[in-house]
Design a protein around this motif. Sequence first.
Motif, PDB file in Angstrom:
ATOM      1  N   ALA A  21       0.821  -1.205   0.000  1.00  0.00           N
ATOM      2  CA  ALA A  21       0.000   0.000   0.000  1.00  0.00           C
ATOM      3  C   ALA A  21       0.862   1.265   0.000  1.00  0.00           C
ATOM      4  O   ALA A  21       0.619   2.193  -0.777  1.00  0.00           O
ATOM      5  CB  ALA A  21      -0.935  -0.010   1.205  1.00  0.00           C
ATOM      6  N   THR A  22       1.865   1.292   0.839  1.00  0.00           N
ATOM      7  CA  THR A  22       2.731   2.475   0.916  1.00  0.00           C
ATOM      8  C   THR A  22       3.498   2.688  -0.382  1.00  0.00           C
ATOM      9  O   THR A  22       3.575   3.809  -0.900  1.00  0.00           O
ATOM     10  CB  THR A  22       3.709   2.346   2.100  1.00  0.00           C
ATOM     11  N   SER A  23       4.049   1.619  -0.932  1.00  0.00           N
ATOM     12  CA  SER A  23       4.812   1.744  -2.183  1.00  0.00           C
ATOM     13  C   SER A  23       3.914   2.163  -3.340  1.00  0.00           C
ATOM     14  O   SER A  23       4.312   2.978  -4.176  1.00  0.00           O
ATOM     15  CB  SER A  23       5.509   0.425  -2.514  1.00  0.00           C
ATOM     16  N   ALA A  24       2.711   1.623  -3.391  1.00  0.00           N
ATOM     17  CA  ALA A  24       1.777   1.977  -4.460  1.00  0.00           C
ATOM     18  C   ALA A  24       1.395   3.453  -4.370  1.00  0.00           C
ATOM     19  O   ALA A  24       1.396   4.161  -5.375  1.00  0.00           O
ATOM     20  CB  ALA A  24       0.531   1.096  -4.379  1.00  0.00           C
ATOM     21  N   ARG A  25       1.089   3.920  -3.158  1.00  0.00           N
ATOM     22  CA  ARG A  25       0.738   5.329  -2.969  1.00  0.00           C
ATOM     23  C   ARG A  25       1.914   6.234  -3.347  1.00  0.00           C
ATOM     24  O   ARG A  25       1.744   7.235  -4.046  1.00  0.00           O
ATOM     25  CB  ARG A  25       0.299   5.591  -1.526  1.00  0.00           C
ATOM     26  N   ASN A  26       3.112   5.867  -2.926  1.00  0.00           N
ATOM     27  CA  ASN A  26       4.298   6.663  -3.260  1.00  0.00           C
ATOM     28  C   ASN A  26       4.528   6.706  -4.770  1.00  0.00           C
ATOM     29  O   ASN A  26       4.888   7.749  -5.325  1.00  0.00           O
ATOM     30  CB  ASN A  26       5.533   6.122  -2.551  1.00  0.00           C
ATOM     31  N   LYS A  27       4.327   5.590  -5.433  1.00  0.00           N
ATOM     32  CA  LYS A  27       4.534   5.535  -6.888  1.00  0.00           C
ATOM     33  C   LYS A  27       3.494   6.395  -7.617  1.00  0.00           C
ATOM     34  O   LYS A  27       3.834   7.142  -8.537  1.00  0.00           O
ATOM     35  CB  LYS A  27       4.484   4.089  -7.377  1.00  0.00           C
ATOM     36  N   LEU A  28       2.236   6.310  -7.191  1.00  0.00           N
ATOM     37  CA  LEU A  28       1.203   7.122  -7.809  1.00  0.00           C
ATOM     38  C   LEU A  28       1.489   8.611  -7.600  1.00  0.00           C
ATOM     39  O   LEU A  28       1.410   9.406  -8.541  1.00  0.00           O
ATOM     40  CB  LEU A  28      -0.180   6.778  -7.240  1.00  0.00           C
ATOM     41  N   MET A  29       1.859   8.979  -6.393  1.00  0.00           N
ATOM     42  CA  MET A  29       2.130  10.384  -6.113  1.00  0.00           C
ATOM     43  C   MET A  29       3.377  10.866  -6.857  1.00  0.00           C
ATOM     44  O   MET A  29       3.432  12.011  -7.291  1.00  0.00           O
ATOM     45  CB  MET A  29       2.249  10.617  -4.606  1.00  0.00           C
ATOM     46  N   THR A  41      -0.834  20.135 -12.281  1.00  0.00           N
ATOM     47  CA  THR A  41      -1.426  21.471 -12.392  1.00  0.00           C
ATOM     48  C   THR A  41      -2.943  21.387 -12.455  1.00  0.00           C
ATOM     49  O   THR A  41      -3.649  22.167 -11.801  1.00  0.00           O
ATOM     50  CB  THR A  41      -0.879  22.199 -13.631  1.00  0.00           C
ATOM     51  N   ARG A  42      -3.440  20.447 -13.216  1.00  0.00           N
ATOM     52  CA  ARG A  42      -4.900  20.277 -13.335  1.00  0.00           C
ATOM     53  C   ARG A  42      -5.521  19.939 -11.979  1.00  0.00           C
ATOM     54  O   ARG A  42      -6.556  20.491 -11.614  1.00  0.00           O
ATOM     55  CB  ARG A  42      -5.192  19.183 -14.355  1.00  0.00           C
ATOM     56  N   LEU A  43      -4.877  19.047 -11.233  1.00  0.00           N
ATOM     57  CA  LEU A  43      -5.389  18.678  -9.914  1.00  0.00           C
ATOM     58  C   LEU A  43      -5.343  19.885  -8.968  1.00  0.00           C
ATOM     59  O   LEU A  43      -6.283  20.109  -8.199  1.00  0.00           O
ATOM     60  CB  LEU A  43      -4.594  17.506  -9.332  1.00  0.00           C
ATOM     61  N   GLN A  44      -4.268  20.643  -9.015  1.00  0.00           N
ATOM     62  CA  GLN A  44      -4.150  21.834  -8.163  1.00  0.00           C
ATOM     63  C   GLN A  44      -5.245  22.846  -8.503  1.00  0.00           C
ATOM     64  O   GLN A  44      -5.810  23.480  -7.615  1.00  0.00           O
ATOM     65  CB  GLN A  44      -2.768  22.457  -8.300  1.00  0.00           C
ATOM     66  N   ASP A  45      -5.558  22.978  -9.782  1.00  0.00           N
ATOM     67  CA  ASP A  45      -6.641  23.874 -10.198  1.00  0.00           C
ATOM     68  C   ASP A  45      -7.990  23.409  -9.658  1.00  0.00           C
ATOM     69  O   ASP A  45      -8.916  24.212  -9.506  1.00  0.00           O
ATOM     70  CB  ASP A  45      -6.707  23.986 -11.725  1.00  0.00           C
ATOM     71  N   MET A  46      -8.104  22.121  -9.366  1.00  0.00           N
ATOM     72  CA  MET A  46      -9.329  21.555  -8.785  1.00  0.00           C
ATOM     73  C   MET A  46      -9.322  21.627  -7.263  1.00  0.00           C
ATOM     74  O   MET A  46     -10.212  21.089  -6.616  1.00  0.00           O
ATOM     75  CB  MET A  46      -9.478  20.087  -9.201  1.00  0.00           C
ATOM     76  N   GLY A  47      -8.290  22.244  -6.688  1.00  0.00           N
ATOM     77  CA  GLY A  47      -8.224  22.391  -5.241  1.00  0.00           C
ATOM     78  C   GLY A  47      -7.411  21.327  -4.531  1.00  0.00           C
ATOM     79  O   GLY A  47      -7.383  21.278  -3.303  1.00  0.00           O
ATOM     80  N   TYR A  48      -6.729  20.491  -5.295  1.00  0.00           N
ATOM     81  CA  TYR A  48      -5.932  19.419  -4.692  1.00  0.00           C
ATOM     82  C   TYR A  48      -4.762  19.977  -3.885  1.00  0.00           C
ATOM     83  O   TYR A  48      -4.084  20.908  -4.306  1.00  0.00           O
ATOM     84  CB  TYR A  48      -5.393  18.478  -5.777  1.00  0.00           C
ATOM     85  N   LYS A  49      -4.534  19.387  -2.718  1.00  0.00           N
ATOM     86  CA  LYS A  49      -3.382  19.686  -1.864  1.00  0.00           C
ATOM     87  C   LYS A  49      -2.682  18.366  -1.547  1.00  0.00           C
ATOM     88  O   LYS A  49      -3.333  17.341  -1.358  1.00  0.00           O
ATOM     89  CB  LYS A  49      -3.819  20.343  -0.544  1.00  0.00           C
ATOM     90  N   ASN A  50      -1.361  18.379  -1.475  1.00  0.00           N
ATOM     91  CA  ASN A  50      -0.599  17.148  -1.230  1.00  0.00           C
ATOM     92  C   ASN A  50      -1.006  16.434   0.045  1.00  0.00           C
ATOM     93  O   ASN A  50      -0.928  15.209   0.120  1.00  0.00           O
ATOM     94  CB  ASN A  50       0.898  17.437  -1.191  1.00  0.00           C
ATOM     95  N   ALA A  51      -1.446  17.158   1.042  1.00  0.00           N
ATOM     96  CA  ALA A  51      -1.797  16.555   2.329  1.00  0.00           C
ATOM     97  C   ALA A  51      -3.148  15.830   2.309  1.00  0.00           C
ATOM     98  O   ALA A  51      -3.488  15.131   3.256  1.00  0.00           O
ATOM     99  CB  ALA A  51      -1.805  17.616   3.420  1.00  0.00           C
ATOM    100  N   GLN A  52      -3.914  15.986   1.242  1.00  0.00           N
ATOM    101  CA  GLN A  52      -5.206  15.310   1.145  1.00  0.00           C
ATOM    102  C   GLN A  52      -5.033  13.804   1.265  1.00  0.00           C
ATOM    103  O   GLN A  52      -4.095  13.234   0.727  1.00  0.00           O
ATOM    104  CB  GLN A  52      -5.860  15.579  -0.225  1.00  0.00           C
ATOM    105  N   LYS A  53      -5.979  13.173   1.924  1.00  0.00           N
ATOM    106  CA  LYS A  53      -5.992  11.712   2.040  1.00  0.00           C
ATOM    107  C   LYS A  53      -6.854  11.074   0.956  1.00  0.00           C
ATOM    108  O   LYS A  53      -6.750   9.883   0.691  1.00  0.00           O
ATOM    109  CB  LYS A  53      -6.520  11.279   3.413  1.00  0.00           C
ATOM    110  N   GLU A  54      -7.721  11.895   0.351  1.00  0.00           N
ATOM    111  CA  GLU A  54      -8.662  11.384  -0.645  1.00  0.00           C
ATOM    112  C   GLU A  54      -8.661  12.268  -1.891  1.00  0.00           C
ATOM    113  O   GLU A  54      -8.339  13.453  -1.818  1.00  0.00           O
ATOM    114  CB  GLU A  54     -10.077  11.360  -0.070  1.00  0.00           C
ATOM    115  N   PHE A  55      -9.048  11.654  -3.002  1.00  0.00           N
ATOM    116  CA  PHE A  55      -9.273  12.388  -4.244  1.00  0.00           C
ATOM    117  C   PHE A  55     -10.776  12.557  -4.417  1.00  0.00           C
ATOM    118  O   PHE A  55     -11.545  11.637  -4.138  1.00  0.00           O
ATOM    119  CB  PHE A  55      -8.734  11.612  -5.450  1.00  0.00           C
ATOM    120  N   SER A  56     -11.188  13.703  -4.927  1.00  0.00           N
ATOM    121  CA  SER A  56     -12.597  13.915  -5.256  1.00  0.00           C
ATOM    122  C   SER A  56     -12.916  13.136  -6.540  1.00  0.00           C
ATOM    123  O   SER A  56     -12.003  12.731  -7.275  1.00  0.00           O
ATOM    124  CB  SER A  56     -12.866  15.399  -5.472  1.00  0.00           C
TER     125      SER A  56
END
Length: 71
Positions: A21-29, A41-56
Amino acid sequence: MKLSFTHKTDLALAYFPHLTATSARNKLMSLINDTHSTLRTRLQDMGYKNAQKEFSPAQVSAIMECLGSPY
């Protein structure tokens, strides 16, 4: 219609089921933050922050458009 959010780890494991789980999350990020700057950039424009635990739902759609569907 109820909005459903997706945990980062759940989505990461869908893309990389052979990793922990940790390796998969790190690879995706890493893909999002280091490899696909347009997606980041697109995610940031949607309000994404690195500290988020979930994606909308919209963020998940953007990720799948860029990386393809993991399913």
